[in-house]
Each structure stands twice: as structure tokens, then as C-alpha cells.
Write an enzyme that holds these catalytic residues in place. Structure first.
Site, PDB file in Angstrom:
ATOM      1  N   HIS A  18      -2.224  -4.209   4.833  1.00  0.00           N
ATOM      2  CA  HIS A  18      -2.077  -3.801   6.233  1.00  0.00           C
ATOM      3  C   HIS A  18      -3.443  -3.548   6.843  1.00  0.00           C
ATOM      4  O   HIS A  18      -4.378  -3.140   6.149  1.00  0.00           O
ATOM      5  CB  HIS A  18      -1.178  -2.553   6.348  1.00  0.00           C
ATOM      6  CG  HIS A  18      -1.779  -1.303   5.790  1.00  0.00           C
ATOM      7  ND1 HIS A  18      -2.363  -0.337   6.566  1.00  0.00           N
ATOM      8  CD2 HIS A  18      -1.911  -0.870   4.511  1.00  0.00           C
ATOM      9  CE1 HIS A  18      -2.805   0.647   5.803  1.00  0.00           C
ATOM     10  NE2 HIS A  18      -2.545   0.348   4.544  1.00  0.00           N
ATOM     11  N   ARG A  41       2.731   4.796   6.412  1.00  0.00           N
ATOM     12  CA  ARG A  41       3.116   4.037   7.611  1.00  0.00           C
ATOM     13  C   ARG A  41       3.602   2.638   7.282  1.00  0.00           C
ATOM     14  O   ARG A  41       3.894   1.854   8.185  1.00  0.00           O
ATOM     15  CB  ARG A  41       1.912   3.971   8.566  1.00  0.00           C
ATOM     16  CG  ARG A  41       1.437   5.335   9.036  1.00  0.00           C
ATOM     17  CD  ARG A  41       0.071   5.256   9.668  1.00  0.00           C
ATOM     18  NE  ARG A  41      -0.959   4.861   8.699  1.00  0.00           N
ATOM     19  CZ  ARG A  41      -2.245   4.703   9.006  1.00  0.00           C
ATOM     20  NH1 ARG A  41      -2.650   4.881  10.240  1.00  0.00           N
ATOM     21  NH2 ARG A  41      -3.114   4.357   8.073  1.00  0.00           N
ATOM     22  N   ASP A  85       0.342   3.787   1.674  1.00  0.00           N
ATOM     23  CA  ASP A  85       0.265   4.353   3.030  1.00  0.00           C
ATOM     24  C   ASP A  85       1.660   4.661   3.589  1.00  0.00           C
ATOM     25  O   ASP A  85       2.536   3.791   3.582  1.00  0.00           O
ATOM     26  CB  ASP A  85      -0.468   3.354   3.935  1.00  0.00           C
ATOM     27  CG  ASP A  85      -0.895   3.961   5.265  1.00  0.00           C
ATOM     28  OD1 ASP A  85      -0.027   4.539   5.963  1.00  0.00           O
ATOM     29  OD2 ASP A  85      -2.082   3.855   5.596  1.00  0.00           O
ATOM     30  N   CYS A 108       0.840  -1.200   0.000  1.00  0.00           N
ATOM     31  CA  CYS A 108       0.000   0.000   0.000  1.00  0.00           C
ATOM     32  C   CYS A 108       0.879   1.254   0.000  1.00  0.00           C
ATOM     33  O   CYS A 108       1.987   1.257   0.531  1.00  0.00           O
ATOM     34  CB  CYS A 108      -0.910   0.010   1.223  1.00  0.00           C
ATOM     35  SG  CYS A 108      -2.096   1.386   1.215  1.00  0.00           S
TER      36      CYS A 108
HETATM   37 CO    CO Z   1      -3.515   1.133   2.933  1.00  0.00          CO
END
Ligand code: CO
Length: 214
Positions: free
Chosen positions: A96, A44, A42, A40
Site C-alpha cells: 500500500h 488501514r 497496517d 501489511c
Molecule cells: Co504498511
């Protein structure tokens, strides 16, 4: 604020070259990663940091909700280059928990262009609709994050790229991982595919020559 990025970069270079003075000289010669990470976008979920890998050790493709769409030329090009040129041995499809993309697909809030991308996740929900009965919102989100990984693992295997590699006898396996932002732990979901026979028959492509012989 941007100055800080360049200062960080210089201290990163110092840290690495203190341990291994010719690190970047060697890195410039070639890359030969054993892994392709499909994860992803993302912020994080950074591939290298999570697995403790240095530059040169993992080839990375990231997009919102780690999707492998049959006609996405960007993802397919990364996959083809990784398999055919770099000859990676393992493809790590990593989702995730708490994925914002998957949360948005579960909600029916309009976000714009990205809704078209996230529609692929709604398709997965529809495919497994029965499994979501009786779950609360958090459980639904977690389950969809997991099922999304399973589906993307099979999507990787359904490509002509991976199937051609297997037919050539090239060893490449596709794995499903999931990362938890809450504790930082990366888990193997136990979804591992490394042969054509593990796929549903409808997706097993036959060579043109085999079809002509019939
Ligand atoms: Co994501």
C-alpha cells in the site's frame, strides 16, 4: 471501550445471519478460500473489507510492510498450508502507498528491533538505486512501495513451496496488488507469475532426480 467490541460483534452476527441463517453452521464445517492475501499489518489495510469478502473466502498473512523473507517460518508456514492443504488458486501480495514500514526504511531513524526487519526493504532500495535519482520524498516512498510488491511476488515464487506446486501441475498464480489509503482503490500492478519459466534462471529449482541424471 472493550464492551463496545463485543456489542459490535453481536450486531455483526445478527446482520450476517439475517441474510443467511445457517452462515456460521456452514462456516464451521470447513474453509475453502481461493485466495491467500499477503499484506501489511497496517490497520488501514484490512483484506476482507477491501475486497468485499466474507469469512472463509480469503486466507490472510500480514506483517509489517508485507515482506516475504526466505527464512521466515511464520510466512512460509502460512504459504505452505495455503498452497498444499487449502489449495488456494491465487496468492495476492498486496502493498500500500504511504506504508509506514517502508517510510521508516527510507529514513535512517532508529526504531529498535524492527530496524532488522525493515533492512530487507533497504536491500530493495539498493537493488534499484538508480531509479530513485531525481525523485522527491513522496515519489521515492511510492516507488519503493511498488518495487517492494514486485520483489515480494518474486520471493513467493522462489520458495520451494510454490515451485513444487508448479512441478506437480497445480495451478497457482502469484499477483502483485497495491492499495491506496487515499481513495480506497485496490490496483492490479500487472505483475502476475504462474510458471517456473517466468523466473530468473538462478532461482529455478531442479528436482534432485533431474540433477542425478546429468
Ligand atoms: Co504498511
Amino acid at each position: 471501550m472493550l464492551d463496545e467490541l463485543f456489542r459490535n460483534n453481536l450486531s455483526w452476527v445478527e446482520r450476517i445471519t439475517a441474510k443467511e441463517p445457517d452462515f456460521f453452521e456452514k462456516l464451521a464445517q470447513q474453509q475453502s478460500p481461493e485466495f491467500l492475501w499477503i499484506g501489511c499489518a497496517d490497520s488501514r489495510v484490512p483484506a476482507n473489507e477491501i475486497m468485499g469478502l466474507l469469512p472463509g473466502e480469503v486466507f490472510v498473512h500480514r506483517n509489517v510492510a508485507n515482506l516475504v523473507i526466505h527464512t521466515d517460518m511464520n510466512c512460509l508456514s502460512v504459504l505452505q498450508y495455503a498452497v498444499e492443504v487449502l489449495k488456494v488458486k491465487h496468492i495476492l501480495v498486496t502493498g500500500h502507498y504511504g506504508c509506514g514500514g517502508i517510510q521508516s526504511a527510507l529514513d535512517n531513524r532508529e526504531l529498535g528491533l524492527i530496524d532488522n526487519w525493515l533492512r530487507h526493504i533497504k536491500d530493495i532500495y539498493r537493488l534499484y538505486e538508480k531509479e530513485f535519482e531525481g525523485l522527491d520524498e513522496e515519489q521515492k516512498l511510492n516507488l519503493l512501495c511498488e518495487l517492494n510488491v514486485v520483489e515480494q511476488v518474486t520471493n513467493v515464487c522462489h520458495t520451494t513451496i510454490v515451485q513444487s506446486a508448479w512441478k506437480r501441475g497445480q495451478a497457482v498464480s502469484v499477483h502483485g496488488f497495491i492499495f491506496s489509503i487515499r481513495d480506497g482503490i485496490l490496483r492490479d500492478m500487472g505483475v502476475n507469475i504462474s510458471t517456473l519459466e517466468e523466473l530468473a534462471p538462478i532461482y529455478r529449482m531442479q528436482r534432485k532426480s533431474d540433477l542425478l541424471r546429468r
